[in-house]
Structures are given as C-alpha cells and as structure tokens.
Design an enzyme around this catalytic site. Sequence first.
Site, PDB file in Angstrom:
ATOM      1  N   ARG A 241      37.778  37.069  89.175  1.00 19.99           N
ATOM      2  CA  ARG A 241      37.193  37.632  88.022  1.00 19.99           C
ATOM      3  C   ARG A 241      36.739  39.076  88.108  1.00 19.99           C
ATOM      4  O   ARG A 241      36.004  39.283  89.297  1.00 19.99           O
ATOM      5  CB  ARG A 241      35.795  36.760  87.381  1.00 19.99           C
ATOM      6  N   HIS A 243      34.289  41.752  86.822  1.00 21.67           N
ATOM      7  CA  HIS A 243      33.206  41.701  85.887  1.00 21.67           C
ATOM      8  C   HIS A 243      32.354  42.862  85.753  1.00 21.67           C
ATOM      9  O   HIS A 243      32.143  43.500  86.898  1.00 21.67           O
ATOM     10  CB  HIS A 243      32.162  40.718  86.603  1.00 21.67           C
ATOM     11  N   ASP A 244      32.246  43.481  84.946  1.00 23.38           N
ATOM     12  CA  ASP A 244      31.414  44.621  84.585  1.00 23.38           C
ATOM     13  C   ASP A 244      29.764  44.473  84.276  1.00 23.38           C
ATOM     14  O   ASP A 244      29.731  43.401  83.509  1.00 23.38           O
ATOM     15  CB  ASP A 244      32.004  45.608  83.154  1.00 23.38           C
ATOM     16  N   CYS A 246      26.092  43.483  83.358  1.00 23.08           N
ATOM     17  CA  CYS A 246      25.362  43.504  82.170  1.00 23.08           C
ATOM     18  C   CYS A 246      24.138  42.623  82.736  1.00 23.08           C
ATOM     19  O   CYS A 246      24.116  41.553  82.711  1.00 23.08           O
ATOM     20  CB  CYS A 246      26.074  42.352  81.103  1.00 23.08           C
ATOM     21  N   CYS A 259      28.097  37.202  79.123  1.00 23.33           N
ATOM     22  CA  CYS A 259      28.295  37.606  80.520  1.00 23.33           C
ATOM     23  C   CYS A 259      27.857  36.738  81.692  1.00 23.33           C
ATOM     24  O   CYS A 259      28.710  36.667  82.463  1.00 23.33           O
ATOM     25  CB  CYS A 259      27.656  39.190  80.753  1.00 23.33           C
ATOM     26  N   GLU A 288      27.398  49.245  83.398  1.00 23.31           N
ATOM     27  CA  GLU A 288      26.569  48.513  82.412  1.00 23.31           C
ATOM     28  C   GLU A 288      26.708  49.019  81.292  1.00 23.31           C
ATOM     29  O   GLU A 288      27.099  49.987  80.936  1.00 23.31           O
ATOM     30  CB  GLU A 288      24.941  49.136  82.820  1.00 23.31           C
ATOM     31  N   ASP A 328      33.691  51.898  73.968  1.00 18.55           N
ATOM     32  CA  ASP A 328      33.783  51.492  75.067  1.00 18.55           C
ATOM     33  C   ASP A 328      34.130  52.528  76.332  1.00 18.55           C
ATOM     34  O   ASP A 328      35.179  53.293  75.845  1.00 18.55           O
ATOM     35  CB  ASP A 328      34.940  50.543  75.303  1.00 18.55           C
ATOM     36  N   ARG A 330      34.450  52.617  79.714  1.00 13.32           N
ATOM     37  CA  ARG A 330      34.643  51.817  80.852  1.00 13.32           C
ATOM     38  C   ARG A 330      36.038  52.613  81.741  1.00 13.32           C
ATOM     39  O   ARG A 330      35.928  52.834  82.678  1.00 13.32           O
ATOM     40  CB  ARG A 330      34.875  50.412  80.878  1.00 13.32           C
TER      41      ARG A 330
END
Length: 420
Positions: A241, A243-244, A246, A259, A288, A328, A330
Amino acid sequence: MSMEKSSHVILTSHKSEVYKDALPINWGAKDPKERGPVVASISNPLHRNAIGSHSGSYTVYRALSIASGQFPKMHIPDLKNTESTTTIGPQDSWTDPDKFVSIDPWGADVNVHFKDYMEKGYDVRPSIAVTQARLQLPEIYEAIKAGRLKPDGKLINEKGDIKVTKVAFEPVWYLPGIAKRLGIDEGNLRKILFSETGGMFPELVTRPDLKVMLPPIGSTTAYIFGNPADLAKPEVELTCRVHDECNGSDVFGSDICTCRPYLMYGIEDAARTAQKGGVGLIAYYRKEGRALGEVTKFLVYNARKRQEGGDSAATYFHRTECVAGVEDARFQELMPDILQWFGIKKIHNIHSMSNMKFDAIVKSGIEIVNRISIPDELIPPDAQVEMEAKKAAGYFTKGEVKSGDALKNIKGREIDEEKR
Ligand SMILES: [Zn+2]
C-alpha cells in the site's frame, strides 16, 4: 557566546567563500565513492555540495533549538552502532539516474559507503535509516480474533504483535531529475522553488552548479512485513500500500474519510501475504490533505458541509478546488522512488484506488498485477461522500460507479455547529 560566532553571516551565493573544498556529485554513478557523498551538513561550509540542510521540515526546529542555546551548533553525530538492522541493496536501480530524483539511494549507512571521506573530515550524514519494530494495533488484534490472521511465533507473536523492518527516508532532490519528471525546465523549477518559499534558498537561482537540494518538507516511512530482500524478487508475492498521510483518520480515527480503515486493511493483508511466504510493504508519505495541509483540509470540510444542499459526493472535488486552487497537489511522479530503492520490479497486489499512483508506479517500470479497493464494510458512513466522489472521478473500483442524481444523493453528516 556561541551566538557571537554565528553573528558573522557569509552569503552562500559566493562560490569563492563557501563550498571551496566541495566534492563533486556524479548522480547515478555505479560506485558510491565515484558518486560522491551529498554533504548538506553545515559544520563546514567549505565542504557543502548541496542546497538546504538535513532533517527535512525539522531543520527549522533545529535552528530554533540552536538559537535558544540548547543545541550545540557544532555538534557532529557519533554514528557508532547506528547501522541498518538489515542490509538493503545496492540494487541495479540505484545507478540509474532516472529512477531516483527525490531520495539519495546511498543515503543509508553513510559511515560504510563514505568511510574514506568521513575519515578525511567530511561531515557526511545519513538521509535514510533502517531499524526494526513491533506493531501493536487494535485492528490486527481483531483480525486475529476473527480468524483472518494467526499468530505464528515469527511474524506475529502470541500477543498479536507484528514484527517489522522500518525505513525512514528524508527527501534529497536531484533538481535536473525533478524537472525532468515534471516535464519542465530546470531553471524554471529553481526560480519557482525560490520564490514560492519566500526566497528561502538563494542558491537555487545563484548557484546552478549545485544540483542537489534537501528541501524542508516531510519524510516517508516504509514498513516491511517479512524479508526486505524479497522485495527485489519478482517471483515472491508482494502486497503493497502506498499511503499518503491523513493524521485525522490515521491517528485519531476521524470518520470523514477511509484513510485509517484502508491503511489497517493494507497492513493486515501485507502481514497475511508475508505469512504465506510472500512479503508486504506499506509506504507512508507525509503528504497531508493531498499535500495541501490540514488547515486547507479543515476549511474544505466546513465548506463542504455548509454548502447549499449539504455535503454531497457530486460536489466533493469542486469544494476542494474552490478553497485550495487545485483538487490535489500531490504530484505522484516522485512517489515510486521509494519502491525503486527496494528494487521492486513487480507488485502482485496493490492496495490503492488512485489512478495517479497506479500510473506513476507503472511509468517507473514496475509491473502491477492486482488492484485492491477498500472493502465496502470498512467505509465509515460519513466517508461515503469521499468514496463515491472518487469512484465517479475514475478511481479504481470493481464495484458500481454512481452518477447524476444517485451521486448527488450520497450525503454526508450535517455540520454540528453553534448558531452564531
Ligand atoms: Zn483521510
């Protein structure tokens, strides 16, 4: 008294004054000695060959600590016994200058890779660290109770704690490579980085010969379930995974998004794969609120819930864009660098519904076999808005995708506020 010394400021834009004895960095070179160490420590300005400083966003806290007189300005870390708990790499990918632009592949165990330079007095510091840990997670204890995972005395002990290897990465940017990933001119990138940080790093514009920067941003952590060396073996099943962060959900269990449930499901599945003889990886990026930050995120929550007609899946992304200027921020193109560091060539199961992440990973040369979305029963009621909006926007799902009135009818909880 230490302030007296530091009160004399030498501008770093004068090449003749500073960086005089700096070592060259040959990004992508085969041997670490030929590549050369990234020297971003400030104990000897004559040795520096990079812009910025170590510790990512914590650079600024270190400055406060030094300013208050608590932190000795000239401290040089004693790295004895800090070496990695398991050897990772070198991988073939480490010498491909296009595979790494946001971390330094030789950033771990610098006292091994760059021993000679350190003996000559270069203050080389690690930007990657590898250690081990045990995870105690309520969701994993529940998975064991439900019979989905079993303690085996190796990966999972009798109490239900999971043994992992964890790796911390500080950002180290190779600016020509970052520009190439963004598809823009390096000069433009440097100018915008300089101006958008309020002119924080003048060398970005005055010293085009310095190609490496340690930006003051958040780091990434990887958690490995099983043998880290197996990550580089395409024949070993890998569950992963990306994962950003949160924080509201990941740590505090806030129910407006998926999340934490998705992260815990990823951990459970990574552990299950490792128990079957495979390997698991959770890469956790400090980005975040889609890299817009929590202040923006909380403003968006309010704007979503206060809009006419209430919080709805049909207007989910629109509200973010109204507040933040973009849906977004990111930019997932840098994310696969972490996967490349482990030598990953094939991901058998990826826990992510994001096409941006999928495309970036595949573009970096990694094969993906199965895409796994979050099971419906793990989605909190108030998070249905986010989930349906994402699916409608094209996020990966094997389930139904709603549109029109069905999408409008996916509503979040009303805001609970004092009347003013
Ligand atoms: Zn979230």
